[in-house]
Scaffold this active site. Structure first.
Site, PDB file in Angstrom:
ATOM      1  N   LYS A   6      -3.250   6.475  -0.879  1.00  0.00           N
ATOM      2  CA  LYS A   6      -2.084   7.375  -0.859  1.00  0.00           C
ATOM      3  C   LYS A   6      -0.803   6.730  -0.354  1.00  0.00           C
ATOM      4  O   LYS A   6       0.290   7.152  -0.750  1.00  0.00           O
ATOM      5  CB  LYS A   6      -2.388   8.655  -0.085  1.00  0.00           C
ATOM      6  N   GLU A  30      -5.165  10.606  -9.146  1.00  0.00           N
ATOM      7  CA  GLU A  30      -5.681  11.932  -8.778  1.00  0.00           C
ATOM      8  C   GLU A  30      -6.286  11.923  -7.370  1.00  0.00           C
ATOM      9  O   GLU A  30      -6.122  12.868  -6.598  1.00  0.00           O
ATOM     10  CB  GLU A  30      -6.750  12.351  -9.803  1.00  0.00           C
ATOM     11  N   VAL A  33      -4.777  12.570  -3.371  1.00  0.00           N
ATOM     12  CA  VAL A  33      -4.721  13.860  -2.664  1.00  0.00           C
ATOM     13  C   VAL A  33      -6.009  14.625  -2.969  1.00  0.00           C
ATOM     14  O   VAL A  33      -6.373  14.791  -4.135  1.00  0.00           O
ATOM     15  CB  VAL A  33      -3.514  14.707  -3.127  1.00  0.00           C
ATOM     16  N   GLY A  87     -17.686  11.676  11.295  1.00  0.00           N
ATOM     17  CA  GLY A  87     -17.090  10.787  10.290  1.00  0.00           C
ATOM     18  C   GLY A  87     -15.924  11.393   9.537  1.00  0.00           C
ATOM     19  O   GLY A  87     -15.468  10.828   8.545  1.00  0.00           O
ATOM     20  N   LYS A 105       0.631  13.287   1.663  1.00  0.00           N
ATOM     21  CA  LYS A 105       0.089  14.079   0.547  1.00  0.00           C
ATOM     22  C   LYS A 105       1.132  15.076   0.029  1.00  0.00           C
ATOM     23  O   LYS A 105       1.217  15.320  -1.175  1.00  0.00           O
ATOM     24  CB  LYS A 105      -1.202  14.781   0.991  1.00  0.00           C
ATOM     25  N   GLY A 203     -14.493  11.487   1.162  1.00  0.00           N
ATOM     26  CA  GLY A 203     -15.903  11.164   0.930  1.00  0.00           C
ATOM     27  C   GLY A 203     -16.039  10.088  -0.140  1.00  0.00           C
ATOM     28  O   GLY A 203     -15.192   9.980  -1.017  1.00  0.00           O
TER      29      GLY A 203
HETATM   30  N1  HSE Z   1      -9.110  11.630   7.464  1.00  0.00           N
HETATM   31  C1  HSE Z   1      -8.708  12.337   6.292  1.00  0.00           C
HETATM   32  C2  HSE Z   1      -9.088  13.820   6.462  1.00  0.00           C
HETATM   33  C3  HSE Z   1      -9.334  11.738   5.060  1.00  0.00           C
HETATM   34  O1  HSE Z   1      -9.601  14.179   7.519  1.00  0.00           O
HETATM   35  O2  HSE Z   1      -8.843  14.629   5.577  1.00  0.00           O
HETATM   36  C4  HSE Z   1      -8.572  11.862   3.794  1.00  0.00           C
HETATM   37  O3  HSE Z   1      -7.233  11.455   3.830  1.00  0.00           O
END
Ligand code: HSE
Length: 231
Positions: A6, A30, A33, A87, A105, A203
């Site tokens: 991003k 895509e 975001v 995580g 974003k 993910g």
């Molecule tokens: N660390 C970010 C989140 C991951 O928690 O959404 C995606 O940018």
């Protein structure tokens, strides 16, 4: 050319698109975001003609998870620690909880979907670290809930304003029921009103799917160009 990174997209999307065009290729992002959840393609392709006026979204899973755990009674630091253990959060969760990740974003979506030309510094940014347990409790007493909202709106003069800040949403709001590390964007359209898409925002498989969907889109566009040439 495809990416889910991003940072470069938020800062140099126009230059990267021009570079792709000069080389006779397409540039798709895509997954920059909401990873594999197809917010860009849904807004641009599926909702073409519905006249997008703006959007508001939950664009950081970590901060949404943390707010949910604070509602369940945890303090801010313990909730962030839990998000790190699961995580969700970055090793340094500052960008997650201070809104910097969401700001990138918002820039990407505003520039791509609303034709804006925003830089990250144009978007006001406030994270969730200032919310206290009593703020959370007060919201619950009033049938509402805090969410970190990234938004952009097209103004009457055609300019676009972007923002990131915690907002207290009534429980009936389309984004109020989005819990855990899930992301969502509510697109404000002229013809349909609010159209909301929700799904994972991070993910490995989810992000890999975003790349696959970009590659499929590029191949489909190439195939339709060949059909048009043949006709
Ligand atoms: N660390 C970010 C989140 C991951 O928690 O959404 C995606 O940018």
């Amino acid at each position: 050319m495809v990416t889910t990174n991003k940072g470069p997209v938020a800062i140099e999307a126009q230059a990267l698109k021009a570079l792709a065009k000069a080389n006779g290729v397409r540039f798709e992002y895509e997954g920059a975001v909401m990873s594999g959840t197809p917010v860009i393609r849904m807004a641009e392709k599926t909702l073409a003609g519905a006249e997008l006026k703006g959007f508001e979204g939950i664009l950081n899973g970590t901060s949404n998870f943390v707010l949910g755990r604070m509602e369940a009674g945890l303090d801010f630091a313990s909730a962030v620690k839990e998000a790190q253990e699961l995580g969700y959060a970055e090793a340094d969760p500052t960008a997650d909880v201070e809104g910097f990740d969401v700001r990138l974003k918002v820039v990407i979506l505003a520039n791509e979907l609303l034709g804006a030309n925003l830089k990250p510094e144009d978007v006001s940014c406030k994270g969730i670290s200032g919310l206290s347990p009593s703020d959370i409790e007060d919201a619950a007493q009033a049938n509402s809930r805090w969410k970190l909202i990234g938004a952009a709106v097209r103004n009457d003069d055609g300019s676009v304003t972007g923002s990131v800040s915690p907002k207290r949403l009534d429980l009936g709001h389309p984004l109020a029921g989005v819990n855990g590390a899930t992301n969502a964007v509510s697109l404000d359209t002229e013809l349909l009103g609010a159209v909301t898409i929700t799904g994972p925002g991070a993910g490995r498989i989810e992000t890999a799917y975003a790349l696959l969907s970009d590659i499929v889109a590029i191949h489909s566009a190439g195939a339709s160009a060949i059909v048009k040439e043949a006709a």
